[in-house]
Scaffold this motif. Structure first.
Motif, PDB file in Angstrom:
ATOM      1  N   GLY A 169      -4.266   0.795  -3.281  1.00 53.78           N
ATOM      2  CA  GLY A 169      -5.395   0.430  -2.930  1.00 53.78           C
ATOM      3  C   GLY A 169      -5.645  -0.685  -4.255  1.00 53.78           C
ATOM      4  N   VAL A 173      -3.668   4.262   2.234  1.00 50.22           N
ATOM      5  CA  VAL A 173      -4.331   3.146   1.553  1.00 50.22           C
ATOM      6  C   VAL A 173      -5.889   3.374   1.646  1.00 50.22           C
ATOM      7  CG1 VAL A 173      -4.540   0.537   1.773  1.00 50.22           C
ATOM      8  CG2 VAL A 173      -2.421   1.655   2.592  1.00 50.22           C
ATOM      9  N   ARG A 205      -9.289   1.402   0.627  1.00 53.37           N
ATOM     10  CA  ARG A 205     -10.322  -0.018   0.367  1.00 53.37           C
ATOM     11  C   ARG A 205     -11.816   0.352   0.532  1.00 53.37           C
ATOM     12  NH1 ARG A 205      -8.552  -2.642   4.373  1.00 53.37           N
ATOM     13  NH2 ARG A 205     -10.499  -2.977   5.429  1.00 53.37           N
ATOM     14  N   ILE A 259      -4.714  -3.419   2.103  1.00 55.27           N
ATOM     15  CA  ILE A 259      -5.252  -3.465   0.625  1.00 55.27           C
ATOM     16  C   ILE A 259      -6.195  -4.646   0.572  1.00 55.27           C
ATOM     17  CG2 ILE A 259      -4.602  -4.008  -1.785  1.00 55.27           C
ATOM     18  CD1 ILE A 259      -2.150  -2.263  -1.382  1.00 55.27           C
TER      19      ILE A 259
END
Ligand SMILES: Nc1ncnc2c1ncn2[C@@H]1O[C@H](COP(=O)(O)OP(=O)(O)O)[C@@H](O)[C@H]1O
Ligand SMILES: [Mg+2]
Length: 246
Positions: free
Chosen positions: A36, A215, A217, A239
Motif C-alpha cells: 500500500g 493491499v 488503500r 495501490i
C-alpha cells in the motif's frame, strides 16, 4: 486453523482514520505481503498485531482465542514478534548482545549472577546458522552490512517460540545482494511454520517470497488473494486506486 485473526479492526488517531474495518487471517507457515502507498495504514495495522496500539474497534484472535494486549511485551509472550523499519538495534553492542537485549542469559546465583556471554555467543551463533546467515555473533553491529543487521533483528525473533513475525519494510534501505539474503531469512522462518507478514514497497520482493498479497488503500483492505492469482500490474492498480477493489 488460523494462527492470527483480525476481525473488523479499526484504528483512529483523533480525526485520522488510519485503519478502517480490516479483517484478515494468517495461517502457519505462510508469508503474506502487505502492500500500500505511504499512509495506507500498513504500519498501524501491524502495530496493533504487535501490541503497540490498541484497536479502536474490532477483535484480535490468537489460535482462536480473543487476545487483548496492553503492551508490546504481551505480544512477544504470545509468540508475536515485530521487526521495526529502523530495526531498533544498538550499534555499539555486539550482534549477540543485540539478539539477547532485555533477555540476557545469566549464570551463578543471587547477587553473584553475571551475564553469560559465552552462552549468548553460542546461542546467537546457532540461530545465525539456522538462518543460514554468516553473521559473526561477536562483531559490533556498527560494523555490519544491512543484510547482517537484518539477520540480527530477525535472530531476535527466534529466541522465543515465535508463531508470527511481522516485518516493516525490511528491504527498503539495503543493496540487491542483501535483499536476497533477507528473502532467504524469511523463507527460513516460513519453513519453521512461522507466519510472516512482510510490509514492502518492493513488488519483486513480494512476488518472489509471498504466498498471498494484501493491499491497503486509505486504511481499507482492497485485496487479499494468493500471489499466483495476482500480478504486479494488478497490485499497482490497487495501490494507486486505478483498480478499486478485487
Ligand atoms: N501515532 C500516530 N499518531 C497520529 N497519526 C498517526 C500515527 N501513526 C500513524 N498515523 C497516521 O495514520 C495513517 C496511516 O499511517 P501508517 O500506518 O504509518 O501508514 P503506512 O505504514 O501504510 O505508511 C497516516 O495518516 C498517519 O499519518
Ligand atoms: Mg509504514
Amino acid at each position: 486453523m488460523a494462527v492470527l485473526e483480525l476481525v473488523n479492526i479499526s484504528k483512529h488517531f483523533g480525526a485520522i482514520q488510519a485503519v478502517s474495518d480490516v479483517s484478515l487471517s494468517l495461517e502457519r507457515g505462510e508469508v503474506v505481503g502487505l502492500m500500500g502507498d505511504n499512509g495506507a495504514g500498513k504500519s498501524t495495522l501491524v502495530k496493533m498485531m504487535a501490541g503497540n496500539f490498541r484497536p479502536s474497534h474490532g477483535t484480535i484472535r490468537l489460535d482462536g482465542a480473543e487476545l487483548v494486549m496492553h503492551r508490546p511485551v504481551e505480544a512477544r509472550q504470545h509468540g508475536i514478534e515485530i521487526v521495526y523499519q529502523d530495526l531498533a538495534l544498538c550499534d555499539n553492542l555486539t550482534a549477540a548482545a543485540n539478539v539477547f537485549l532485555g533477555r540476557e542469559i545469566r549464570r551463578g546465583i543471587g547477587p553473584l549472577r553475571i551475564l553469560d556471554y559465552k552462552a549468548m555467543y553460542r546461542r546467537a551463533g546457532e540461530i545465525f546458522r539456522e538462518l543460514k546467515s554468516e553473521t559473526p555473533p561477536r562483531n559490533l553491529v556498527r560494523q555490519m552490512s544491512g543484510g547482517q543487521r537484518q539477520a540480527v533483528a530477525i535472530a531476535r525473533t527466534m529466541l522465543s517460540e515465535a508463531k508470527i513475525v511481522l516485518m516493516d519494510e525490511p528491504t527498503a534501505a539495503i543493496s540487491v545482494r542483501q535483499v536476497a539474503e533477507v528473502l532467504n531469512l524469511i523463507r527460513e522462518l516460513r519453513d519453521r511454520g512461522i507466519a510472516v507478514v512482510l510490509i514492502s514497497h518492493r513488488m519483486p520482493d513480494v512476488f518472489t517470497v509471498a504466498d498471498r498479497v494484501i493491499v491497503m488503500r486509505r486504511g481499507r483492505k482492497v485485496a487479499d488473494k494468493p500471489i499466483a492469482a495476482s500480478s504486479p500490474e494488478e497490485v499497482t492498480g490497487l495501490i494507486t486506486g486505478a483498480i478499486e477493489q478485487v
